[in-house]
Design a protein around this motif. Structure first.
Motif, PDB file in Angstrom:
ATOM      1  N   ARG A 202     -10.448  23.981 -17.691  1.00 41.81           N
ATOM      2  CA  ARG A 202     -10.754  24.989 -16.409  1.00 41.81           C
ATOM      3  C   ARG A 202      -9.190  24.953 -15.716  1.00 41.81           C
ATOM      4  NH1 ARG A 202     -15.500  26.607 -14.533  1.00 41.81           N
ATOM      5  NH2 ARG A 202     -17.322  25.461 -15.365  1.00 41.81           N
ATOM      6  N   ILE A 203      -8.429  25.714 -16.519  1.00 43.53           N
ATOM      7  CA  ILE A 203      -7.037  25.689 -16.017  1.00 43.53           C
ATOM      8  C   ILE A 203      -6.700  26.370 -14.959  1.00 43.53           C
ATOM      9  CG2 ILE A 203      -6.096  25.455 -18.554  1.00 43.53           C
ATOM     10  CD1 ILE A 203      -5.689  28.493 -18.234  1.00 43.53           C
ATOM     11  N   GLU A 204      -7.651  27.406 -14.242  1.00 41.81           N
ATOM     12  CA  GLU A 204      -7.300  27.877 -13.399  1.00 41.81           C
ATOM     13  C   GLU A 204      -6.930  27.390 -11.818  1.00 41.81           C
ATOM     14  OE1 GLU A 204     -11.709  28.071 -13.584  1.00 41.81           O
ATOM     15  OE2 GLU A 204      -9.937  28.499 -14.992  1.00 41.81           O
ATOM     16  N   GLU A 205      -7.869  26.085 -11.651  1.00 37.17           N
ATOM     17  CA  GLU A 205      -8.017  25.269 -10.742  1.00 37.17           C
ATOM     18  C   GLU A 205      -6.774  24.079 -10.671  1.00 37.17           C
ATOM     19  OE1 GLU A 205     -11.776  24.156 -11.611  1.00 37.17           O
ATOM     20  OE2 GLU A 205     -12.597  25.463 -10.319  1.00 37.17           O
ATOM     21  N   ILE A 206      -6.179  24.213 -11.817  1.00 40.73           N
ATOM     22  CA  ILE A 206      -5.062  22.913 -11.932  1.00 40.73           C
ATOM     23  C   ILE A 206      -3.927  23.370 -12.434  1.00 40.73           C
ATOM     24  CG2 ILE A 206      -7.082  21.200 -12.148  1.00 40.73           C
ATOM     25  CD1 ILE A 206      -5.907  20.928 -14.840  1.00 40.73           C
ATOM     26  N   ALA A 207      -3.479  24.504 -13.096  1.00 46.01           N
ATOM     27  CA  ALA A 207      -2.363  24.558 -13.787  1.00 46.01           C
ATOM     28  C   ALA A 207      -1.064  24.543 -12.917  1.00 46.01           C
ATOM     29  CB  ALA A 207      -2.298  26.024 -14.823  1.00 46.01           C
ATOM     30  N   ASP A 208      -1.333  25.358 -11.879  1.00 47.93           N
ATOM     31  CA  ASP A 208      -0.039  25.505 -10.937  1.00 47.93           C
ATOM     32  C   ASP A 208       0.291  24.065 -10.172  1.00 47.93           C
ATOM     33  OD1 ASP A 208      -2.110  25.209  -9.146  1.00 47.93           O
ATOM     34  OD2 ASP A 208      -1.690  26.903  -8.069  1.00 47.93           O
ATOM     35  N   ARG A 209      -0.558  23.030 -10.540  1.00 49.81           N
ATOM     36  CA  ARG A 209      -0.066  21.699  -9.842  1.00 49.81           C
ATOM     37  C   ARG A 209       0.540  21.015 -10.893  1.00 49.81           C
ATOM     38  NH1 ARG A 209      -3.246  20.849  -5.090  1.00 49.81           N
ATOM     39  NH2 ARG A 209      -2.049  18.756  -4.924  1.00 49.81           N
ATOM     40  N   MET A 210       0.449  21.297 -12.057  1.00 51.04           N
ATOM     41  CA  MET A 210       0.921  20.465 -13.071  1.00 51.04           C
ATOM     42  C   MET A 210       2.553  20.550 -13.274  1.00 51.04           C
ATOM     43  SD  MET A 210      -2.159  19.315 -13.630  1.00 51.04           S
ATOM     44  CE  MET A 210      -1.631  18.084 -15.131  1.00 51.04           C
ATOM     45  N   ASP A 211       3.148  19.609 -13.669  1.00 50.66           N
ATOM     46  CA  ASP A 211       4.598  19.495 -13.953  1.00 50.66           C
ATOM     47  C   ASP A 211       4.900  20.212 -15.544  1.00 50.66           C
ATOM     48  OD1 ASP A 211       5.317  18.194 -11.704  1.00 50.66           O
ATOM     49  OD2 ASP A 211       4.838  16.289 -12.604  1.00 50.66           O
ATOM     50  N   GLN A 240      -3.841  33.599 -27.240  1.00 48.23           N
ATOM     51  CA  GLN A 240      -4.915  34.323 -27.762  1.00 48.23           C
ATOM     52  C   GLN A 240      -5.469  34.389 -28.873  1.00 48.23           C
ATOM     53  OE1 GLN A 240      -2.709  38.184 -26.633  1.00 48.23           O
ATOM     54  NE2 GLN A 240      -3.658  38.481 -24.698  1.00 48.23           N
ATOM     55  N   GLN A 241      -4.650  34.248 -29.826  1.00 53.24           N
ATOM     56  CA  GLN A 241      -4.922  34.047 -31.414  1.00 53.24           C
ATOM     57  C   GLN A 241      -5.758  32.761 -31.416  1.00 53.24           C
ATOM     58  OE1 GLN A 241      -1.538  33.475 -34.057  1.00 53.24           O
ATOM     59  NE2 GLN A 241      -2.752  32.950 -35.748  1.00 53.24           N
ATOM     60  N   TYR A 242      -5.443  31.603 -31.000  1.00 55.30           N
ATOM     61  CA  TYR A 242      -6.327  30.186 -31.041  1.00 55.30           C
ATOM     62  C   TYR A 242      -7.384  30.356 -30.073  1.00 55.30           C
ATOM     63  CZ  TYR A 242      -2.376  29.225 -34.271  1.00 55.30           C
ATOM     64  OH  TYR A 242      -1.226  29.042 -35.138  1.00 55.30           O
ATOM     65  N   GLY A 243      -7.533  31.312 -29.365  1.00 53.92           N
ATOM     66  CA  GLY A 243      -8.832  31.063 -28.379  1.00 53.92           C
ATOM     67  C   GLY A 243      -8.591  30.170 -27.314  1.00 53.92           C
ATOM     68  N   ILE A 244      -7.487  29.747 -26.760  1.00 50.32           N
ATOM     69  CA  ILE A 244      -7.135  28.833 -26.059  1.00 50.32           C
ATOM     70  C   ILE A 244      -7.294  29.526 -24.445  1.00 50.32           C
ATOM     71  CG2 ILE A 244      -5.383  26.966 -25.018  1.00 50.32           C
ATOM     72  CD1 ILE A 244      -4.473  27.086 -27.818  1.00 50.32           C
ATOM     73  N   TRP A 245      -7.566  28.687 -23.622  1.00 54.64           N
ATOM     74  CA  TRP A 245      -7.665  29.349 -22.127  1.00 54.64           C
ATOM     75  C   TRP A 245      -6.335  29.440 -21.694  1.00 54.64           C
ATOM     76  CZ3 TRP A 245     -12.182  30.758 -20.367  1.00 54.64           C
ATOM     77  CH2 TRP A 245     -13.451  29.997 -21.054  1.00 54.64           C
ATOM     78  N   TYR A 246      -6.196  30.649 -20.867  1.00 49.55           N
ATOM     79  CA  TYR A 246      -5.114  31.197 -20.176  1.00 49.55           C
ATOM     80  C   TYR A 246      -5.531  31.898 -19.057  1.00 49.55           C
ATOM     81  CZ  TYR A 246      -5.682  35.567 -22.691  1.00 49.55           C
ATOM     82  OH  TYR A 246      -6.393  36.821 -23.161  1.00 49.55           O
ATOM     83  N   PRO A 247      -4.623  32.065 -18.226  1.00 48.73           N
ATOM     84  CA  PRO A 247      -4.978  32.798 -16.953  1.00 48.73           C
ATOM     85  C   PRO A 247      -5.349  34.205 -17.127  1.00 48.73           C
ATOM     86  CG  PRO A 247      -2.845  31.589 -16.381  1.00 48.73           C
ATOM     87  CD  PRO A 247      -3.154  31.522 -17.956  1.00 48.73           C
ATOM     88  N   GLY A 248      -6.566  34.810 -16.869  1.00 44.40           N
ATOM     89  CA  GLY A 248      -6.769  36.082 -16.927  1.00 44.40           C
ATOM     90  C   GLY A 248      -7.584  36.458 -18.151  1.00 44.40           C
TER      91      GLY A 248
END
Length: 512
Positions: A202-211, A240-248
């Motif tokens: 669930r990257i949308e809740e934490i990605a912008d807080r990570m270094d 997209q190719q590997y089906g990894i979570w990304y914003p949007g």
């Protein structure tokens, strides 16, 4: 473009790291990691991101010193640095605990810190409140908690430890939306001045807080390592190719889904002429006490019902009651047949009642609870064989489902040797192979990457179009808002049926 971080492994500020790591599980043909090097500096906040099964949890266990110190796995490396002061939240909360009661579990941590007895209860209460658990749960059996509540308790024990380095493996996978928000607030507060290494989808809740984000490929190699904005920009095609979570990614999925359906974002409207399942004055029981109740509810062919509500509200208990795995009382009709009440029935009468697996496919919240075979292929085909399908037919159906859920190549592996995400997909394949008209799914998408989350959803939608009914416990708001035909909300054990949000229904019918 932001440049990636240039880190020298094992610098003076390194608190966790590996150099030229090679790791291979016994009996497996290929390496999980081959000459992988990674270094984490003191105070950094690092997210390990990658597709399901790429080795994220394994890498976290190596960095945390669990492999090979606690978990014996053959490894070879030029060097490994593991922190002396560390706290670890496991992906499966049931593997976390060593004491039977909540207060005993938390006291065990405080005893190791040398906290005086008179300070323990206030400390434990504060820890429970910090992760969204009521203080009155202090002296209850750990096994009586829901999986989401166990996940919070595991985090509370780590926060009490006050470690220098915090390792979190999918800490929010089983939490409701409010619980996730509260949990992460507690983590950020506890992680001030400390090192944080996280595996999380669930990257949308934490990605912008990570270094940093360390992006792993399916083969366990590092694709990219740097600040979130750089990783999401530079590796968009690979994400997209590997089906990894990304914003949007959810918006992209629904666009593709709408195009496949010619602009209609909705499959079929439910057929209300002949309900598959009806409930009236229905209650499910645990230890003789009602824990979930539905005054009136029905499931029609073509329904996609999202079961939502906070952790511990009774969502899993509802599904277990519908499977007759928990005792129930009240009117319950399944495919036109009245199901016999089990609460209050004699032991002999209860022994004669079998779960309705011929009409319901069921996915447990903990996938290991349903495994009965010695191999992935055997597990996937078990239900098909139970329906007297021929051996060749059952195996062919099982292999098709394993391909659909991206488990090909794992047919001979024991189910317990799979990653948590792979176990979840195997439990899904085993539950649906019988093509029952009703599917009860308890958090089927937790711990999955984007590709496999959408594969599970697409399969459910295909079954829905064929007239099956899907009843899915989920904390994923995109499923409840964009996919469900109606929502069952469970609050304090009470089930309330309501249609999906009208604005979303209007959008879907208009194809927008």
């Amino acid at each position: 473009m932001i440049e990636p971080l240039d880190l020298e492994p094992f610098g003076p500020e390194t608190v966790a790291g590996v150099s030229k790591l090679r790791l291979k599980f016994p009996g497996e043909p290929s390496f999980v990691f081959k000459d992988l090097s990674l270094s984490v500096r003191r105070g950094e906040k690092v997210l390990l991101l990658g597709p399901s099964g790429c080795g994220k949890s394994t890498l976290l266990q190596v960095l945390g010193g669990l492999i090979p110190q606690v978990i014996e796995v053959p490894i070879k490396a030029e060097g490994i640095v593991a922190p002396d002061s560390r706290g670890y939240v496991f992906q499966d909360p049931d593997t976390q605990f060593c004491m039977p009661y909540v207060d005993e579990e938390l006291a065990f941590v405080l005893e190791n810190r040398g906290i005086p007895r008179e300070r323990m209860v206030p400390e434990m209460r504060r820890a429970l409140e910090a992760v969204g658990l009521r203080p009155d749960l202090l002296h209850v059996p750990v096994d009586s908690l829901s999986q989401g509540m166990k996940q919070r308790l595991a985090l509370a024990s780590v926060l009490l430890l006050e470690p220098e380095v915090i390792f979190l493996d999918e800490p929010s996978a089983l939490l409701d939306p409010e619980g996730r928000k509260q949990m992460w607030e507690s983590v950020w507060k506890a992680a001030e001045g400390r090192t944080l290494i996280v595996v999380e989808h669930r990257i949308e809740e934490i990605a912008d807080r990570m270094d940093r984000i360390v992006l792993l490929a399916p083969d366990g190699s590092i694709l990219g390592d740097g600040p979130p904005a750089w990783v999401f920009g530079a590796f968009r095609r690979e994400l997209q190719q590997y089906g990894i979570w990304y914003p949007g990614v959810w918006a992209d999925f629904f666009k593709v889904l709408d195009l496949r359906r010619g602009g209609a974002a909705k499959p079929l409207e439910p057929d209300a002429s002949a309900p598959l399942l009806t409930l009236r004055r229905f209650s499910g029981f645990r230890a003789g006490r009602p824990v979930v109740r539905a005054d009136e509810a029905r499931v029609d062919p073509g329904d996609f019902i999202a079961v939502v509500g906070p952790n511990g509200a009774g969502k899993s208990s509802l599904l277990l009651s519908l499977m007759s795995l928990l005792r129930f009382r009240g009117e319950y009709r399944l495919c036109g047949e009245a199901m016999p009440e089990t609460e209050g029935a004699s032991r002999r009468a209860r022994r004669a009642i079998r779960p309705p697996t011929d009409r319901i496919g069921y996915v447990f919240q903990n996938p290991e609870f349903q495994f009965v075979a010695e191999s992935v292929l055997g597990e996937a085909g078990f239900s098909a064989k139970a329906k007297q399908a021929g051996k060749a037919e059952a195996e062919a159906k099982a292999r098709r489902l394993l391909r659909f859920f991206h488990l090909e190549g794992l047919e001979r592996r024991h189910p317990y040797q799979l990653s948590t995400g792979q176990k979840r997909r195997l439990s899904m394949a085993a539950a649906v192979v019988g093509e029952q008209p009703v599917l009860l799914l308890d958090e089927p998408t937790f711990g999955q990457d984007a590709r496999n989350t959408f594969a599970i959803l697409e399969y459910c939608l295909e079954m829905q179009e064929k007239g099956a009914a899907i009843v899915m416990v989920t904390h994923e708001e995109n499923i409840a808002r964009r996919v469900a035909t109606k929502v069952w909300e469970v609050l304090d054990g009470a089930v309330t049926e309501r249609p999906a949000i009208e604005a979303d229904l209007a959008e879907r019918r208009a194809g927008t």
